[in-house]
Enzyme design. Structure first.
Site, PDB file in Angstrom:
ATOM      1  N   THR A  71     -20.207  -3.161   8.688  1.00 57.77           N
ATOM      2  CA  THR A  71     -21.776  -2.474   8.459  1.00 57.77           C
ATOM      3  C   THR A  71     -22.490  -3.386   7.513  1.00 57.77           C
ATOM      4  O   THR A  71     -23.661  -3.404   7.869  1.00 57.77           O
ATOM      5  CB  THR A  71     -21.042  -1.301   7.717  1.00 57.77           C
ATOM      6  OG1 THR A  71     -20.433  -0.559   8.618  1.00 57.77           O
ATOM      7  CG2 THR A  71     -22.311  -0.435   7.217  1.00 57.77           C
ATOM      8  N   ASN A 150     -17.649  -0.621  21.187  1.00 59.15           N
ATOM      9  CA  ASN A 150     -16.138  -0.261  20.516  1.00 59.15           C
ATOM     10  C   ASN A 150     -15.945   1.021  21.209  1.00 59.15           C
ATOM     11  O   ASN A 150     -14.578   1.451  20.982  1.00 59.15           O
ATOM     12  CB  ASN A 150     -16.646   0.137  19.260  1.00 59.15           C
ATOM     13  CG  ASN A 150     -17.820   1.037  18.915  1.00 59.15           C
ATOM     14  OD1 ASN A 150     -18.945   0.522  19.296  1.00 59.15           O
ATOM     15  ND2 ASN A 150     -17.757   2.180  18.027  1.00 59.15           N
ATOM     16  N   SER A 200     -15.279  -8.217  11.101  1.00 57.63           N
ATOM     17  CA  SER A 200     -14.648  -7.070  10.102  1.00 57.63           C
ATOM     18  C   SER A 200     -13.371  -7.505   9.866  1.00 57.63           C
ATOM     19  O   SER A 200     -12.678  -7.627  10.939  1.00 57.63           O
ATOM     20  CB  SER A 200     -15.157  -5.820  10.534  1.00 57.63           C
ATOM     21  OG  SER A 200     -14.443  -4.783   9.761  1.00 57.63           O
ATOM     22  N   THR A 238     -18.986  -9.982  -7.977  1.00 57.34           N
ATOM     23  CA  THR A 238     -17.849 -10.728  -8.152  1.00 57.34           C
ATOM     24  C   THR A 238     -17.034 -10.462  -6.758  1.00 57.34           C
ATOM     25  O   THR A 238     -17.047  -9.266  -6.208  1.00 57.34           O
ATOM     26  CB  THR A 238     -16.978 -10.107  -9.401  1.00 57.34           C
ATOM     27  OG1 THR A 238     -17.892 -10.160 -10.481  1.00 57.34           O
ATOM     28  CG2 THR A 238     -15.561 -10.619  -9.496  1.00 57.34           C
ATOM     29  N   CYS A 327     -15.976   6.665  13.910  1.00 55.10           N
ATOM     30  CA  CYS A 327     -17.078   7.133  13.103  1.00 55.10           C
ATOM     31  C   CYS A 327     -18.000   8.260  13.575  1.00 55.10           C
ATOM     32  O   CYS A 327     -18.642   9.040  12.945  1.00 55.10           O
ATOM     33  CB  CYS A 327     -18.187   5.821  12.960  1.00 55.10           C
ATOM     34  SG  CYS A 327     -17.423   4.374  12.930  1.00 55.10           S
TER      35      CYS A 327
HETATM   36  C1  LIG Z   1     -19.105  -2.567  16.948  1.00 57.85           C
HETATM   37  C2  LIG Z   1     -18.705  -2.299  15.524  1.00 57.85           C
HETATM   38  N1  LIG Z   1     -19.828  -2.817  14.593  1.00 57.85           N
HETATM   39  C3  LIG Z   1     -19.582  -2.414  13.218  1.00 57.85           C
HETATM   40  C4  LIG Z   1     -18.504  -1.689  12.691  1.00 57.85           C
HETATM   41  C5  LIG Z   1     -18.403  -1.297  11.537  1.00 57.85           C
HETATM   42  O1  LIG Z   1     -17.390  -2.240  10.543  1.00 57.85           O
HETATM   43  P1  LIG Z   1     -16.861  -1.807   9.225  1.00 57.85           P
HETATM   44  O2  LIG Z   1     -15.990  -0.524   9.665  1.00 57.85           O
HETATM   45  O3  LIG Z   1     -15.985  -2.849   8.841  1.00 57.85           O
HETATM   46  O4  LIG Z   1     -17.892  -1.352   8.224  1.00 57.85           O
HETATM   47  C6  LIG Z   1     -17.440  -1.336  13.708  1.00 57.85           C
HETATM   48  C7  LIG Z   1     -16.486  -0.288  13.038  1.00 57.85           C
HETATM   49  O5  LIG Z   1     -16.060   0.614  13.760  1.00 57.85           O
HETATM   50  C8  LIG Z   1     -17.756  -1.344  15.127  1.00 57.85           C
HETATM   51  O6  LIG Z   1     -16.883  -1.034  15.956  1.00 57.85           O
END
Ligand SMILES: Cc1ncc(COP(=O)(O)O)c(C=O)c1O
Length: 386
Positions: A71, A150, A200, A238, A327
């Protein structure tokens, strides 16, 4: 038996990652900015971790900036580019099926006067390249696109996208959200002409709350956070040492085992697909299949069935899956991805995402198939009595 088939939501940290993080918390607790030995030893470990991430991506160490996750990497990539490049134009392009950490930044930038384009996708989740060609102009400064979706696993053609951008007179910055492709597809950002790329930790058997942003050397970029000089001043604060070291270990595993991992995921996915094809005749596979689909994601609609009900029935058997993305699945709103792909209400309601890791086994697939068949049969029987 437990079958964790929700690896696109998050993965189980590997043993090596957990051990490394524990050591970071108990032994290497010094502040990497400290001048004494306790700090210097941690600074060295961070350097080694940066090397591991850079190596897995095939880029230079100094092109990797640690962040708090996908994110933040996405937010920083877009906002940092806009801040540095806004004098060259105010048109920015993305797709309608991006993760909220891209889509919501674009929505925010729309309110700030940017001219924003959300590219359409077809029934399989592929962006419309013709529309991209039409939209790219001298006012365009940025395209942000996901490598692998995703929810359905469709792969976007990054090479072709870069070619289209190169045809423009304006130098267009390309940001790729590779959160779902890192470790699942072989890639090299510099060879693909990618300027910025997000990854990530928790999607690759690493820790949550850690990620990285690849920023091409010499790219004009403005930080979005201000503080001390950590991460060459681009991402001060940090360092999350346990997270960074865990991400390093997870990336090193990718660098070593990607071929084997992909093969295992494909085996599991193909077995599940074949089983569903032969046992549940009306199932619909969403997104691209074969080479244009990631090895770890399989989205299926079961018409006449509510995905959420099926998810909870499977949960009773210790089978863990998703309806859409993690999400969005807690919100009542329907998947923006499946909607943009033009699926019917019934197909969206009945969608289940299975997502795999190299840790899954054929025995787990057979168990899942068995239980899935039973639940779908029971649910259909109930529906028929109504
Ligand atoms: C395609 C995609 N982008 C960004 C993210 C966000 O990553 P994070 O959970 O590390 O913030 C996700 C998480 O599901 C994702 O699937």
């Amino acid at each position: 038996m437990e079958a964790y088939f929700d690896n696109s939501a998050t993965t189980k940290p590997s043993k090596e990652v957990v051990e490394t993080m524990l050591k970071a918390l108990t032994i290497h607790y010094g502040n990497p900015s400290s001048l004494h030995r306790k700090g210097v030893e941690v600074e060295k470990l961070i350097k080694a971790s940066r090397r591991q991430v850079a190596k897995a991506l095939g880029v230079k160490d100094e092109e990797i900036i640690f962040t708090s996750g996908g994110t933040e990497s996405n937010n920083a990539a877009i906002l940092g580019t806009i801040a540095a490049q806004h004098r060259r134009g105010n048109k920015i392009i993305t797709s309608s099926i991006e993760h909220p950490s891209v889509l919501n930044v674009f929505k925010y930038l729309e309110t700030k006067g940017y001219s924003v384009v959300y590219l359409d996708v077809d029934r399989k989740g592929k962006i419309d390249l013709h529309q991209l060609e039409q939209e790219v102009d001298e006012n365009t400064i940025l395209l942000s696109i996901m490598h692998v979706n995703n929810e359905v696993g469709t792969i976007q053609p990054i090479e072709k996208i870069r070619q289209i951008l190169n045809n423009s007179k304006n130098k267009i910055i390309l940001h790729v959200d590779a959160v779902q492709s890192f470790g699942k597809l072989k890639m090299n950002p510099s060879k693909l002409g990618i300027d910025l790329l997000s990854i990530s930790g928790h999607k690759i058997h690493g820790p949550k709350g850690i990620g990285a942003l690849y920023i091409r050397k010499d790219l004009k970029f403005t930080p979005i956070i201000y503080g001390g000089g950590q991460e060459i001043g681009i991402r001060p604060g940090t360092e999350n040492v346990p997270g960074i070291l865990g991400l390093g270990i997870a990336s090193a595993a990718i660098e070593k085992e990607i071929d084997d991992g992909i093969q295992k995921m494909v085996q599991v996915k193909e077995r599940l697909k074949a089983g569903i094809l032969s046992e549940i005749k009306d199932a619909i596979f969403n997104g691209c299949q074969g080479d244009e689909s990631a090895p770890h994601i399989l989205s299926i609609s079961f018409p006449g069935i509510r995905g959420e009900v099926l998810l909870h029935m499977l949960e009773q058997d210790e089978i863990y899956v998703s309806t859409g993305s993690a999400c969005s699945s807690k919100k009542s709103s329907q998947s923006h991805v499946l909607k943009a792909m033009g699926l019917s209400e019934e197909e969206i309601e009945g969608a289940i995402r299975f997502s795999f890791s190299y840790q899954n086994t054929i025995e787990e697939v057979d168990y899942v198939l068995n239980q899935l068949k039973k639940h779908i049969y029971d649910l259909k029987k109930i529906m028929m009595k109504r």
